[in-house]
Design a protein around this motif. Structure first.
Motif, PDB file in Angstrom:
ATOM      1  N   ALA A 177      11.234  11.824  -0.905  1.00 31.87           N
ATOM      2  CA  ALA A 177      11.148  12.215  -2.313  1.00 31.87           C
ATOM      3  C   ALA A 177      12.433  12.895  -2.790  1.00 31.87           C
ATOM      4  CB  ALA A 177       9.952  13.145  -2.532  1.00 31.87           C
ATOM      5  N   SER A 178      13.208  13.447  -1.864  1.00 26.93           N
ATOM      6  CA  SER A 178      14.457  14.104  -2.253  1.00 26.93           C
ATOM      7  C   SER A 178      15.580  13.108  -2.490  1.00 26.93           C
ATOM      8  CB  SER A 178      14.886  15.108  -1.171  1.00 26.93           C
ATOM      9  OG  SER A 178      15.358  14.432  -0.008  1.00 26.93           O
ATOM     10  N   LEU A 179      15.407  11.854  -2.060  1.00 23.06           N
ATOM     11  CA  LEU A 179      16.414  10.816  -2.300  1.00 23.06           C
ATOM     12  C   LEU A 179      16.315  10.347  -3.751  1.00 23.06           C
ATOM     13  CD1 LEU A 179      15.929   8.701   0.957  1.00 23.06           C
ATOM     14  CD2 LEU A 179      17.615  10.496   0.528  1.00 23.06           C
ATOM     15  N   PRO A 180      17.397   9.805  -4.316  1.00 21.71           N
ATOM     16  CA  PRO A 180      17.380   9.372  -5.728  1.00 21.71           C
ATOM     17  C   PRO A 180      16.657   8.043  -5.922  1.00 21.71           C
ATOM     18  CG  PRO A 180      19.520   8.917  -4.767  1.00 21.71           C
ATOM     19  CD  PRO A 180      18.747   9.661  -3.715  1.00 21.71           C
ATOM     20  N   LEU A 181      15.364   8.036  -5.597  1.00 23.74           N
ATOM     21  CA  LEU A 181      14.555   6.821  -5.690  1.00 23.74           C
ATOM     22  C   LEU A 181      13.435   6.945  -6.712  1.00 23.74           C
ATOM     23  CD1 LEU A 181      14.213   6.019  -1.870  1.00 23.74           C
ATOM     24  CD2 LEU A 181      15.864   5.077  -3.504  1.00 23.74           C
ATOM     25  N   GLY A 182      13.284   8.106  -7.344  1.00 24.27           N
ATOM     26  CA  GLY A 182      12.226   8.281  -8.328  1.00 24.27           C
ATOM     27  C   GLY A 182      10.846   8.412  -7.720  1.00 24.27           C
ATOM     28  N   LEU A 183      10.757   8.851  -6.473  1.00 24.42           N
ATOM     29  CA  LEU A 183       9.467   9.017  -5.803  1.00 24.42           C
ATOM     30  C   LEU A 183       9.037  10.472  -5.845  1.00 24.42           C
ATOM     31  CD1 LEU A 183       9.547   7.002  -2.444  1.00 24.42           C
ATOM     32  CD2 LEU A 183       7.803   6.827  -4.211  1.00 24.42           C
ATOM     33  N   SER A 184       7.763  10.702  -6.147  1.00 19.19           N
ATOM     34  CA  SER A 184       7.219  12.046  -5.975  1.00 19.19           C
ATOM     35  C   SER A 184       6.868  12.239  -4.503  1.00 19.19           C
ATOM     36  CB  SER A 184       5.969  12.243  -6.832  1.00 19.19           C
ATOM     37  OG  SER A 184       4.892  11.476  -6.330  1.00 19.19           O
ATOM     38  N   GLN A 185       6.693  13.486  -4.083  1.00 19.08           N
ATOM     39  CA  GLN A 185       6.332  13.726  -2.694  1.00 19.08           C
ATOM     40  C   GLN A 185       4.951  13.150  -2.397  1.00 19.08           C
ATOM     41  OE1 GLN A 185       6.826  17.740  -1.329  1.00 19.08           O
ATOM     42  NE2 GLN A 185       5.886  17.359   0.644  1.00 19.08           N
ATOM     43  N   ARG A 186       4.045  13.228  -3.366  1.00 16.35           N
ATOM     44  CA  ARG A 186       2.717  12.652  -3.171  1.00 16.35           C
ATOM     45  C   ARG A 186       2.821  11.150  -2.939  1.00 16.35           C
ATOM     46  NH1 ARG A 186      -0.517   9.568  -6.176  1.00 16.35           N
ATOM     47  NH2 ARG A 186      -2.777   9.654  -5.814  1.00 16.35           N
ATOM     48  N   GLU A 187       3.635  10.450  -3.752  1.00 19.22           N
ATOM     49  CA  GLU A 187       3.782   8.998  -3.609  1.00 19.22           C
ATOM     50  C   GLU A 187       4.424   8.646  -2.275  1.00 19.22           C
ATOM     51  OE1 GLU A 187       4.395   7.414  -8.193  1.00 19.22           O
ATOM     52  OE2 GLU A 187       6.102   8.303  -7.141  1.00 19.22           O
ATOM     53  N   ALA A 188       5.474   9.383  -1.901  1.00 15.21           N
ATOM     54  CA  ALA A 188       6.182   9.081  -0.656  1.00 15.21           C
ATOM     55  C   ALA A 188       5.275   9.275   0.552  1.00 15.21           C
ATOM     56  CB  ALA A 188       7.418   9.966  -0.542  1.00 15.21           C
ATOM     57  N   THR A 189       4.530  10.373   0.566  1.00  9.11           N
ATOM     58  CA  THR A 189       3.642  10.644   1.695  1.00  9.11           C
ATOM     59  C   THR A 189       2.519   9.610   1.757  1.00  9.11           C
ATOM     60  OG1 THR A 189       4.122  13.011   1.521  1.00  9.11           O
ATOM     61  CG2 THR A 189       2.165  12.379   2.775  1.00  9.11           C
ATOM     62  N   ALA A 190       2.000   9.214   0.600  1.00  6.78           N
ATOM     63  CA  ALA A 190       0.942   8.199   0.571  1.00  6.78           C
ATOM     64  C   ALA A 190       1.441   6.863   1.105  1.00  6.78           C
ATOM     65  CB  ALA A 190       0.425   8.037  -0.859  1.00  6.78           C
ATOM     66  N   GLN A 191       2.678   6.494   0.769  1.00  7.37           N
ATOM     67  CA  GLN A 191       3.238   5.243   1.279  1.00  7.37           C
ATOM     68  C   GLN A 191       3.363   5.275   2.792  1.00  7.37           C
ATOM     69  OE1 GLN A 191       3.948   2.449  -0.227  1.00  7.37           O
ATOM     70  NE2 GLN A 191       3.857   3.008  -2.399  1.00  7.37           N
ATOM     71  N   LEU A 192       3.826   6.404   3.326  1.00  5.15           N
ATOM     72  CA  LEU A 192       3.966   6.523   4.780  1.00  5.15           C
ATOM     73  C   LEU A 192       2.608   6.513   5.473  1.00  5.15           C
ATOM     74  CD1 LEU A 192       6.785   9.212   4.873  1.00  5.15           C
ATOM     75  CD2 LEU A 192       6.959   6.879   5.752  1.00  5.15           C
ATOM     76  N   GLN A 193       1.627   7.172   4.866  1.00  8.79           N
ATOM     77  CA  GLN A 193       0.278   7.167   5.450  1.00  8.79           C
ATOM     78  C   GLN A 193      -0.299   5.757   5.472  1.00  8.79           C
ATOM     79  OE1 GLN A 193      -1.638  10.024   2.891  1.00  8.79           O
ATOM     80  NE2 GLN A 193      -1.413  11.698   4.372  1.00  8.79           N
ATOM     81  N   ALA A 194      -0.050   5.005   4.419  1.00  6.73           N
ATOM     82  CA  ALA A 194      -0.618   3.663   4.318  1.00  6.73           C
ATOM     83  C   ALA A 194       0.028   2.693   5.304  1.00  6.73           C
ATOM     84  CB  ALA A 194      -0.456   3.134   2.889  1.00  6.73           C
ATOM     85  N   ARG A 195       1.348   2.847   5.538  1.00  7.91           N
ATOM     86  CA  ARG A 195       2.066   1.898   6.405  1.00  7.91           C
ATOM     87  C   ARG A 195       2.118   2.356   7.859  1.00  7.91           C
ATOM     88  NH1 ARG A 195       0.610  -1.789   3.525  1.00  7.91           N
ATOM     89  NH2 ARG A 195       0.611  -0.926   1.405  1.00  7.91           N
ATOM     90  N   GLY A 196       1.962   3.648   8.089  1.00 11.11           N
ATOM     91  CA  GLY A 196       1.900   4.148   9.464  1.00 11.11           C
ATOM     92  C   GLY A 196       3.206   4.645  10.031  1.00 11.11           C
ATOM     93  N   SER A 197       4.340   4.151   9.532  1.00 12.82           N
ATOM     94  CA  SER A 197       5.637   4.601  10.040  1.00 12.82           C
ATOM     95  C   SER A 197       6.705   4.280   9.003  1.00 12.82           C
ATOM     96  CB  SER A 197       5.991   3.927  11.368  1.00 12.82           C
ATOM     97  OG  SER A 197       6.285   2.555  11.163  1.00 12.82           O
ATOM     98  N   LEU A 198       7.843   4.918   9.161  1.00 10.25           N
ATOM     99  CA  LEU A 198       8.951   4.677   8.242  1.00 10.25           C
ATOM    100  C   LEU A 198       9.507   3.263   8.400  1.00 10.25           C
ATOM    101  CD1 LEU A 198      10.730   5.999   6.088  1.00 10.25           C
ATOM    102  CD2 LEU A 198      12.207   6.837   7.916  1.00 10.25           C
ATOM    103  N   SER A 199       9.550   2.772   9.632  1.00  7.76           N
ATOM    104  CA  SER A 199      10.031   1.409   9.861  1.00  7.76           C
ATOM    105  C   SER A 199       9.123   0.384   9.188  1.00  7.76           C
ATOM    106  CB  SER A 199      10.115   1.121  11.365  1.00  7.76           C
ATOM    107  OG  SER A 199      11.036   1.974  11.991  1.00  7.76           O
ATOM    108  N   ALA A 200       7.808   0.589   9.312  1.00 11.01           N
ATOM    109  CA  ALA A 200       6.860  -0.326   8.675  1.00 11.01           C
ATOM    110  C   ALA A 200       6.972  -0.256   7.162  1.00 11.01           C
ATOM    111  CB  ALA A 200       5.443   0.012   9.124  1.00 11.01           C
ATOM    112  N   LEU A 201       7.218   0.945   6.618  1.00 11.59           N
ATOM    113  CA  LEU A 201       7.398   1.080   5.176  1.00 11.59           C
ATOM    114  C   LEU A 201       8.637   0.323   4.720  1.00 11.59           C
ATOM    115  CD1 LEU A 201       6.772   2.250   2.398  1.00 11.59           C
ATOM    116  CD2 LEU A 201       7.981   4.347   3.084  1.00 11.59           C
ATOM    117  N   GLY A 202       9.741   0.453   5.461  1.00 15.44           N
ATOM    118  CA  GLY A 202      10.956  -0.274   5.098  1.00 15.44           C
ATOM    119  C   GLY A 202      10.741  -1.770   5.093  1.00 15.44           C
ATOM    120  N   ALA A 203      10.013  -2.283   6.099  1.00 15.50           N
ATOM    121  CA  ALA A 203       9.741  -3.723   6.176  1.00 15.50           C
ATOM    122  C   ALA A 203       8.871  -4.174   5.003  1.00 15.50           C
ATOM    123  CB  ALA A 203       9.068  -4.051   7.498  1.00 15.50           C
TER     124      ALA A 203
END
Length: 309
Positions: A177-203
């Motif tokens: 969320a601190s990166l210039p991507l327009g993500l809130s912390q709630r959105e960023a954490t929810a994305q990681l929870q849904a995908r399981g890992s940062l690598s899976a989120l990137g894919a």
């Protein structure tokens, strides 16, 4: 691109003119600046940041023979925050032998706000799959606009931890969320929870980009968000609206007043970039969905007023 080509070893090898004295210098730098930080914590509790002037002073007091150019070279090797503060602990570890791997870290370490466990979600409920997909498409489009591949997100967050994967989930979300991507912390954490890992989120973000998912949402917005009417409503109801952020509840109210249906207002809000705290970024939303900005009226000069033109 330059970040991907660079090796951390390039910044981890001591210059030959200081290599013999650097380990002892690092001990002095760490001790003196840590003592100063005890009474002047610039970066907040738990950080290891110092002013450049203090860093220079300690170096010159310890190694008086250094030339101005050599001193500047050491300053350039030090990792810094956006505000120009030097991470003296990271410098001492990198050149004093405490970090043999030479791995670079984010200056100042993990901010206290990111390290703290988050409170409950503002909505009180887990996000729907459609919200996750809309938000993901938005982030994928922003990464593409900046020329950054989603698959490299783990390498970027590796500045704070092992490939970004060794960090607690809420910390990774706060850092995203601190990166210039327009993500809130709630959105960023929810994305990681849904995908399981940062690598899976990137894919997954890469997959959404290849599918052209954002283009589809923009087409939906052109049919469901009356851009000019929304721009007028914001300018009429909120002073200097384009330089402001809005609370999500207030933003939905403005959307409805501009003619967006209640059923569409929620999805429209998913399209909006946000601050880490979840405020809606108005200027970015209007650029994407506000239609063409009104043409500025030309001011009549004094001469044209006299001659009636």
């Amino acid at each position: 691109e330059g970040l991907l080509r660079a090796s951390s070893l390039d910044c981890s090898i001591a210059p030959p003119w200081i290599s013999a004295a650097l380990p002892n210098l690092c001990v002095r730098i760490h001790a003196e600046l840590q003592r100063l930080a005890a009474t002047d914590s610039l970066g907040g509790a738990g950080t290891s940041l110092a002013r450049e002037a203090d860093f220079r002073r300690v170096v010159m007091q310890t190694e008086r023979y250094l030339t101005s150019d050599q001193l500047n070279s050491l300053v350039l090797l030090a990792d810094k925050t956006a505000a120009g503060l030097i991470d003296y602990e990271e410098f001492a570890e990198r050149f004093g032998g405490a970090a043999p791997s030479g791995a670079l870290k984010a200056p100042g370490g993990i901010p206290a706000a990111a390290a703290a466990p988050p409170g409950p979600l503002a909505s009180g409920t887990a996000p729907q799959e459609e919200e996750l997909k809309t938000t993901g498409a938005r982030v994928a489009a922003e990464l593409e606009r900046r020329g950054f591949s989603p698959e490299h997100l783990p390498a970027l967050l590796a500045l704070w931890g092992r490939q970004g994967e060794g960090l607690p989930l809420h910390t990774s979300g706060a850092l995203l969320a601190s990166l210039p991507l327009g993500l809130s912390q709630r959105e960023a954490t929810a994305q990681l929870q849904a995908r399981g890992s940062l690598s899976a989120l990137g894919a997954w973000l890469a997959e959404l980009r290849s599918q052209g998912a954002w283009r589809g949402y923009c087409e939906w917005a052109s049919s469901n968000i009356p851009g000019p009417a929304l721009r007028r409503a914001l300018q009429h109801q909120i002073i200097e609206a384009e330089s402001r952020t809005l609370d999500p509840v207030e933003f939905v109210r403005v959307l409805v007043s501009a003619g967006v249906s209640s059923a569409s207002a929620q999805q429209a809000m998913w399209l909006a970039q946000k601050t880490p705290q979840g405020e809606i970024c108005i200027a970015e939303f209007l650029v994407n969905f506000g239609g063409p900005p009104p043409a500025e009226k030309k001011r009549r000069g004094m001469l044209s007023r006299f001659i009636g033109r």
